[in-house]
Design an enzyme around this catalytic site. Structure first.
Site, PDB file in Angstrom:
ATOM      1  N   CYS A  99      23.136  27.876 -33.309  1.00  0.00           N
ATOM      2  CA  CYS A  99      21.932  27.897 -32.481  1.00  0.00           C
ATOM      3  C   CYS A  99      20.791  28.724 -32.593  1.00  0.00           C
ATOM      4  CB  CYS A  99      22.306  28.022 -30.834  1.00  0.00           C
ATOM      5  SG  CYS A  99      20.968  27.507 -29.540  1.00  0.00           S
TER       6      CYS A  99
ATOM      7  N   CYS B  19      13.589  24.323 -31.506  1.00  0.00           N
ATOM      8  CA  CYS B  19      14.778  23.906 -31.662  1.00  0.00           C
ATOM      9  C   CYS B  19      15.254  24.486 -33.255  1.00  0.00           C
ATOM     10  CB  CYS B  19      15.150  22.529 -31.800  1.00  0.00           C
ATOM     11  SG  CYS B  19      16.809  22.159 -31.988  1.00  0.00           S
TER      12      CYS B  19
END
Length: 334
Positions: A253, A90
């Site tokens: 992101c 992530c």
């Protein structure tokens, strides 16, 4: 009475939440973080749901738990938790974890200004800029990213046929670019994108298989990346990344930006040394760069890096008491 206590540090990376679990984590078995991730999901997933789902979390919540690394070339290991599961990697979570971990003394790099972390997806190298006690910017050099498939199609009610490329940047992303039935993310609300994403992801996973060629434990399409023209000066593109069941990433992101750069590199639109500034749905920016070329199981790949910032918002001590609280392990309203 069994009450579990989890001290946490809350913050956000470019607008998207990060909850760093500072204590209470279980011991995990496994020779690698990928194996430890599997153990966590088998026996301790209630910790993830309790900390990420309502009433202690929300649809956009994501977090991380620190562990000692299993490999000698890393300073620390990270297990990522969020509403959809335990991601292999992530990007926004890494930036937030490094920032808050260093500022609060949970992470002490062997070399100031740089460190390496072990993730379930592999080794990730980090550079950070610190001014006083505050970490102002973190740049992560991600795992290799690559274009996995081109021109995949699925029917989406309300839009019609949608064509996507699928790229890997630490997770698998279906990238929706301007086309006949989709002009730009700016034409649609976040609610519309969420509804279409659920249908599109399910249809693609049913029609196609998505498996990392070197790590078969990493499989399945988890994210949808809707694209559009940038609105912030300096940005090269804009995105809205869907994950979980109802979440649109507020940051640009990190693994999604890595996947997008891998897709553009495969098309010849980006090369080694090129920068790619990615704008989020709320206007925050990640500064991407292609650091090197690579190969993954014979596929052309890139080594991407992502730079961004994070801020701590508070300290939180969370209780999970299954004997007294019927919602101890969380819930999701669908």
């Amino acid at each position: 009475m069994t009450q579990y206590i989890f001290p946490c540090i809350d913050g956000h990376t470019c607008g998207n939440p990060v909850r760093l679990v500072a204590g209470g984590a279980p011991r995990l078995e496994g020779a690698t973080m990928l194996e430890k991730r599997a153990h966590f999901l088998r026996e301790f997933d209630w910790i993830r749901t309790g900390l990420m789902f309502e009433p202690r979390g929300h649809d956009m919540m994501s977090g991380a738990i620190l562990y000692p690394p299993t490999r000698g070339d890393c300073d620390v290991a990270v297990l990522y938790i969020e509403t959809s599961g335990c991601l292999p990697m992530c990007g926004h979570g890494t930036i937030g974890t490094i920032t808050m971990g260093i500022e609060n003394g949970l992470i002490v790099p062997r070399t100031p200004g740089r460190l390496s972390i072990e993730t379930p997806a592999g080794k990730v190298d980090i550079e950070y800029r610190q001014e006083g006690r505050h970490v102002e910017e973190v740049r992560l050099t991600n795992v290799p990213g690559f274009l996995y498939a081109e021109g995949l199609t699925a029917e989406v009610e309300g839009l019609g046929e949608i064509v996507v490329d699928v790229a890997y940047g630490g997770n698998f992303y279906a990238i929706v670019e301007p086309q006949k039935n989709f002009r730009d993310m700016a034409d649609h609300t976040a609610g519309e994108l969420i509804g279409w994403s659920l249908t599109l992801r399910a249809a693609l996973n049913q029609k196609y298989e998505f498996t990392h060629p070197e790590h078969p434990q990493i499989n399945g399409l988890s994210h949808i990346q809707w694209t559009g023209a940038p609105t912030v000066p300096g940005a090269h593109a804009r995105n809205a990344v869907f994950y979980g069941d109802k979440a649109i990433d507020r940051s640009p992101c990190g693994t999604g930006t890595s996947a997008r750069m891998a897709q553009l590199a495969a098309r010849g639109r980006l090369g080694v040394g090129d920068e790619f500034w990615h704008e989020s749905i709320i206007g925050s920016i990640f500064k991407g760069r292609i650091e090197a070329a690579a190969t993954v199981a014979g596929r052309d790949a890139i080594i991407p890096s992502i730079a961004g910032w994070a801020r701590q918002t508070g300290l939180n001590t969370i209780f999970i008491d299954a004997e007294r609280d019927p919602f101890a392990h969380g819930f999701v309203v669908k």
